[in-house]
Design a protein around this motif. Sequence first.
Motif, PDB file in Angstrom:
ATOM      1  N   PRO A 156       9.450  50.994   8.510  1.00 47.26           N
ATOM      2  CA  PRO A 156      10.185  52.102   9.142  1.00 47.26           C
ATOM      3  C   PRO A 156      11.109  52.861   8.201  1.00 47.26           C
ATOM      4  CG  PRO A 156      11.068  49.980   9.828  1.00 47.26           C
ATOM      5  CD  PRO A 156       9.931  49.678   8.926  1.00 47.26           C
ATOM      6  N   PHE A 157      10.607  53.293   7.068  1.00 44.67           N
ATOM      7  CA  PHE A 157      11.364  54.214   6.208  1.00 44.67           C
ATOM      8  C   PHE A 157      10.380  55.042   5.378  1.00 44.67           C
ATOM      9  CE2 PHE A 157      11.406  49.972   4.209  1.00 44.67           C
ATOM     10  CZ  PHE A 157      10.781  50.234   3.004  1.00 44.67           C
ATOM     11  N   GLU A 158      10.909  56.175   4.877  1.00 40.27           N
ATOM     12  CA  GLU A 158      10.074  57.084   4.085  1.00 40.27           C
ATOM     13  C   GLU A 158       9.973  56.596   2.645  1.00 40.27           C
ATOM     14  OE1 GLU A 158       8.777  60.205   5.240  1.00 40.27           O
ATOM     15  OE2 GLU A 158       9.244  59.189   7.136  1.00 40.27           O
ATOM     16  N   ILE A 159       8.850  56.887   2.017  1.00 37.94           N
ATOM     17  CA  ILE A 159       8.725  56.557   0.584  1.00 37.94           C
ATOM     18  C   ILE A 159       8.323  57.822  -0.174  1.00 37.94           C
ATOM     19  CG2 ILE A 159       8.072  54.156   1.032  1.00 37.94           C
ATOM     20  CD1 ILE A 159       5.147  55.057   0.248  1.00 37.94           C
ATOM     21  N   LYS A 160       8.467  57.788  -1.494  1.00 37.16           N
ATOM     22  CA  LYS A 160       7.989  58.919  -2.309  1.00 37.16           C
ATOM     23  C   LYS A 160       6.489  58.768  -2.549  1.00 37.16           C
ATOM     24  CE  LYS A 160      11.956  60.922  -3.443  1.00 37.16           C
ATOM     25  NZ  LYS A 160      12.316  62.277  -3.134  1.00 37.16           N
ATOM     26  N   THR A 161       6.102  57.584  -2.989  1.00 38.66           N
ATOM     27  CA  THR A 161       4.678  57.293  -3.162  1.00 38.66           C
ATOM     28  C   THR A 161       4.504  55.779  -3.313  1.00 38.66           C
ATOM     29  OG1 THR A 161       2.658  57.873  -4.381  1.00 38.66           O
ATOM     30  CG2 THR A 161       4.622  57.534  -5.704  1.00 38.66           C
ATOM     31  N   GLY A 162       3.245  55.355  -3.383  1.00 37.37           N
ATOM     32  CA  GLY A 162       2.996  53.919  -3.524  1.00 37.37           C
ATOM     33  C   GLY A 162       1.582  53.665  -3.996  1.00 37.37           C
ATOM     34  N   ILE A 163       1.282  52.404  -4.244  1.00 39.34           N
ATOM     35  CA  ILE A 163      -0.059  52.010  -4.658  1.00 39.34           C
ATOM     36  C   ILE A 163      -0.525  50.853  -3.778  1.00 39.34           C
ATOM     37  CG2 ILE A 163       0.984  50.724  -6.600  1.00 39.34           C
ATOM     38  CD1 ILE A 163      -1.682  50.904  -8.052  1.00 39.34           C
ATOM     39  N   LYS A 164      -1.751  50.984  -3.285  1.00 39.44           N
ATOM     40  CA  LYS A 164      -2.289  49.940  -2.400  1.00 39.44           C
ATOM     41  C   LYS A 164      -3.375  49.149  -3.127  1.00 39.44           C
ATOM     42  CE  LYS A 164      -5.528  49.966   1.392  1.00 39.44           C
ATOM     43  NZ  LYS A 164      -6.046  50.745   2.515  1.00 39.44           N
ATOM     44  N   PHE A 165      -3.236  47.833  -3.122  1.00 39.49           N
ATOM     45  CA  PHE A 165      -4.302  46.935  -3.577  1.00 39.49           C
ATOM     46  C   PHE A 165      -4.976  46.408  -2.306  1.00 39.49           C
ATOM     47  CE2 PHE A 165      -3.486  45.096  -8.086  1.00 39.49           C
ATOM     48  CZ  PHE A 165      -3.169  46.346  -8.573  1.00 39.49           C
ATOM     49  N   PRO A 166      -6.243  46.731  -2.098  1.00 37.52           N
ATOM     50  CA  PRO A 166      -6.883  46.272  -0.867  1.00 37.52           C
ATOM     51  C   PRO A 166      -7.302  44.804  -0.954  1.00 37.52           C
ATOM     52  CG  PRO A 166      -8.432  47.527  -2.194  1.00 37.52           C
ATOM     53  CD  PRO A 166      -7.142  47.519  -2.951  1.00 37.52           C
ATOM     54  N   ASN A 167      -7.463  44.190   0.214  1.00 36.71           N
ATOM     55  CA  ASN A 167      -8.109  42.880   0.328  1.00 36.71           C
ATOM     56  C   ASN A 167      -7.414  41.764  -0.455  1.00 36.71           C
ATOM     57  OD1 ASN A 167     -10.139  41.585   1.683  1.00 36.71           O
ATOM     58  ND2 ASN A 167     -11.572  41.703  -0.035  1.00 36.71           N
ATOM     59  N   GLN A 168      -6.101  41.775  -0.443  1.00 32.57           N
ATOM     60  CA  GLN A 168      -5.336  40.654  -1.021  1.00 32.57           C
ATOM     61  C   GLN A 168      -5.200  39.612   0.096  1.00 32.57           C
ATOM     62  OE1 GLN A 168      -4.284  41.315  -4.611  1.00 32.57           O
ATOM     63  NE2 GLN A 168      -6.041  42.536  -3.981  1.00 32.57           N
ATOM     64  N   ALA A 169      -4.253  38.691   0.011  1.00 30.39           N
ATOM     65  CA  ALA A 169      -4.226  37.647   1.041  1.00 30.39           C
ATOM     66  C   ALA A 169      -2.841  37.034   1.207  1.00 30.39           C
ATOM     67  CB  ALA A 169      -5.230  36.558   0.696  1.00 30.39           C
ATOM     68  N   LYS A 170      -2.686  36.297   2.294  1.00 34.98           N
ATOM     69  CA  LYS A 170      -1.484  35.487   2.529  1.00 34.98           C
ATOM     70  C   LYS A 170      -1.925  34.187   3.189  1.00 34.98           C
ATOM     71  CE  LYS A 170      -0.433  37.701   6.906  1.00 34.98           C
ATOM     72  NZ  LYS A 170       0.521  37.676   7.942  1.00 34.98           N
ATOM     73  N   PHE A 171      -1.106  33.163   3.075  1.00 41.97           N
ATOM     74  CA  PHE A 171      -1.413  31.878   3.705  1.00 41.97           C
ATOM     75  C   PHE A 171      -0.126  31.068   3.848  1.00 41.97           C
ATOM     76  CE2 PHE A 171      -2.520  29.167  -0.366  1.00 41.97           C
ATOM     77  CZ  PHE A 171      -1.393  29.625  -0.986  1.00 41.97           C
ATOM     78  N   HIS A 172      -0.252  29.913   4.484  1.00 39.38           N
ATOM     79  CA  HIS A 172       0.893  28.996   4.557  1.00 39.38           C
ATOM     80  C   HIS A 172       0.719  28.004   3.400  1.00 39.38           C
ATOM     81  CE1 HIS A 172       3.744  26.041   5.827  1.00 39.38           C
ATOM     82  NE2 HIS A 172       3.936  26.563   7.026  1.00 39.38           N
ATOM     83  N   PRO A 173       1.509  28.153   2.334  1.00 40.72           N
ATOM     84  CA  PRO A 173       1.223  27.387   1.111  1.00 40.72           C
ATOM     85  C   PRO A 173       1.308  25.876   1.298  1.00 40.72           C
ATOM     86  CG  PRO A 173       3.376  28.442   0.963  1.00 40.72           C
ATOM     87  CD  PRO A 173       2.729  28.980   2.196  1.00 40.72           C
ATOM     88  N   LEU A 174       2.250  25.416   2.133  1.00 40.48           N
ATOM     89  CA  LEU A 174       2.391  23.961   2.264  1.00 40.48           C
ATOM     90  C   LEU A 174       1.273  23.371   3.126  1.00 40.48           C
ATOM     91  CD1 LEU A 174       6.246  23.340   2.413  1.00 40.48           C
ATOM     92  CD2 LEU A 174       4.747  23.596   0.454  1.00 40.48           C
ATOM     93  N   LYS A 175       0.817  24.113   4.136  1.00 40.59           N
ATOM     94  CA  LYS A 175      -0.308  23.595   4.925  1.00 40.59           C
ATOM     95  C   LYS A 175      -1.535  23.459   4.016  1.00 40.59           C
ATOM     96  CE  LYS A 175       1.109  25.140   9.509  1.00 40.59           C
ATOM     97  NZ  LYS A 175       0.905  26.054  10.619  1.00 40.59           N
ATOM     98  N   TYR A 176      -1.705  24.432   3.154  1.00 43.40           N
ATOM     99  CA  TYR A 176      -2.821  24.416   2.189  1.00 43.40           C
ATOM    100  C   TYR A 176      -2.687  23.224   1.232  1.00 43.40           C
ATOM    101  CZ  TYR A 176      -5.446  26.261  -1.914  1.00 43.40           C
ATOM    102  OH  TYR A 176      -6.281  26.435  -2.998  1.00 43.40           O
ATOM    103  N   LEU A 177      -1.517  23.085   0.625  1.00 41.93           N
ATOM    104  CA  LEU A 177      -1.354  22.074  -0.430  1.00 41.93           C
ATOM    105  C   LEU A 177      -1.308  20.650   0.121  1.00 41.93           C
ATOM    106  CD1 LEU A 177       1.062  24.088  -2.687  1.00 41.93           C
ATOM    107  CD2 LEU A 177      -1.255  23.380  -3.270  1.00 41.93           C
ATOM    108  N   TYR A 178      -0.726  20.465   1.298  1.00 40.80           N
ATOM    109  CA  TYR A 178      -0.678  19.107   1.859  1.00 40.80           C
ATOM    110  C   TYR A 178      -2.089  18.608   2.170  1.00 40.80           C
ATOM    111  CZ  TYR A 178       4.428  19.625   2.223  1.00 40.80           C
ATOM    112  OH  TYR A 178       5.763  19.806   1.945  1.00 40.80           O
ATOM    113  N   LYS A 179      -2.964  19.530   2.571  1.00 41.11           N
ATOM    114  CA  LYS A 179      -4.357  19.116   2.809  1.00 41.11           C
ATOM    115  C   LYS A 179      -5.030  18.772   1.466  1.00 41.11           C
ATOM    116  CE  LYS A 179      -8.009  18.168   4.978  1.00 41.11           C
ATOM    117  NZ  LYS A 179      -9.036  18.796   5.686  1.00 41.11           N
TER     118      LYS A 179
END
Length: 495
Positions: A156-179
């Motif tokens: 919810p704010f204005e920007i001048k410009t930006g760059i988008k990297f498509p198809n990156q990712a997120k996860f729950h790192p500890l759920k991943y690593l504990y497994k």
Amino acid sequence: MESYWVDTTTRPSFSKLDRDIDVDVCIIGAGITGIMSAYMLKDSGLKICLIEKGEICSGVTENTTAKVTSQHGLIYRYLEDSFGTEFARKYLQSNEEAINMIEDIVQKESIECEFQRTDNYIYTCTDEYVQKIKDEVETVNKIGLNAEQIDKINLPFEIKTGIKFPNQAKFHPLKYLYKIVEILKNNNVEIYTNSIIKDIEKEGTGYILKTEEYNVKSKYVVMATHYPIKSFPGLHFLKMYQDRSYAIAIEPHAKITPGMYISAESPVASFRPINDELLIIGGEDHKTGDNSKDLKICYKSLETYAKEIYPSMKVKYRWATQDCVSLDKVPYIGEFSNLMPNIYIATGYKKWGMTTSHVAAKIIRDKILDIDNEYEKIYRATRMAPIKNHEEFGNMLKQTVYSLGINKIKMPKYKYEDLEKDSGGVVEYEGEKMGIYKDKDGKIYAVKPYCKHLGCELSWNNLEKTWDCPCHGSRYDYTGKLISEPATEDLDRYE
Ligand code: FES
């Protein structure tokens, strides 16, 4: 002040090293790099042990924002200008492959860790960065990723410009690593916690790693310790500094849109949704041990900023983290030193550890198994060229000279009696310099305020109640107990 990741998982526990052991590969440090290095090697037929000074993932790994991305700030035009187009391409490719690697592992091992593909953005709200973003878009497209220049984001704010990297990712790192840790256990990887390796000595064709009571004999050693615990002959303390930064997870009480964001300019602001209700906002970076500002305002500033954007927001979590930054902005991965073969390090991730740890684990696995790795050369850990970054090298040198020499002979401004309850600092007591914390009840904790790494005078961190080293970033709690390396010992204490 626990992170969201810690609060929503149960940490697996392991016992202390309780005898001498003999292995092929000893990995020091059970954070994301150590765990993934063990995972990459688990089918090699080598006998592996993972040894951690605290609990599993109890260092930087549990305090990440967990953005799984190859967008490591505005890095690609800088890499192209500094090292050439091919270098920039390899850096990008290695980190894009790391995202795919994580996705493959999640699928193969059926890990429920909220892995999700999402776009990642750098934006600017100032004219100064507009051209820099245009340059970045141009380089990134040239080296193989379809990046897009944008003029709006879903915040919810204005920007001048930006760059988008498509198809990156997120996860729950500890759920991943504990497994992954569970998988390691089932594959006979020996895991020990609360066991501090104090030193590594050469013996025959391998090494002896020493804890206070027991020894580990190993042919290969992986120092996956965030910061190398051995200073010589690697000399990484001349080529790297440490930064602290802060994060809050808020309920914005407004719609959370997908996408992860970071500002190009300072002060850095970082946004990363956890789910439909929680949003991480990070920033307020400063060099470790720099107490030129009152650190108590770090969370407050983030909260004030969050409130400006989301007036009804509520803070649910707060946490801080620490990152190693190499002088040339490229991580150090590979041989520790030509004089100590078969010891490997991975450090200097400059806040981008989710992908870089996987790049590192693969390079280290390939080094040990003698497999060619096309990215090994760009991350070479024995390079000395970073010292050519004269400005940052000069700053580090100035800090070391000040903390190791000038500051040590200066008597402190304050006397012991001047300290209020629940405060600390280096003070004069009967003609001697002491590091003192006086708790809320007036109880005194006194330490020698000199770092056990190379002896620099420590700074009092009044936010986290710790002793922080301004030279290379070692940290200790108010009782003098070691929190983070390169030091490997507690502070000397006064009764
Ligand atoms: Fe190097 Fe403190 S971390 S002297």
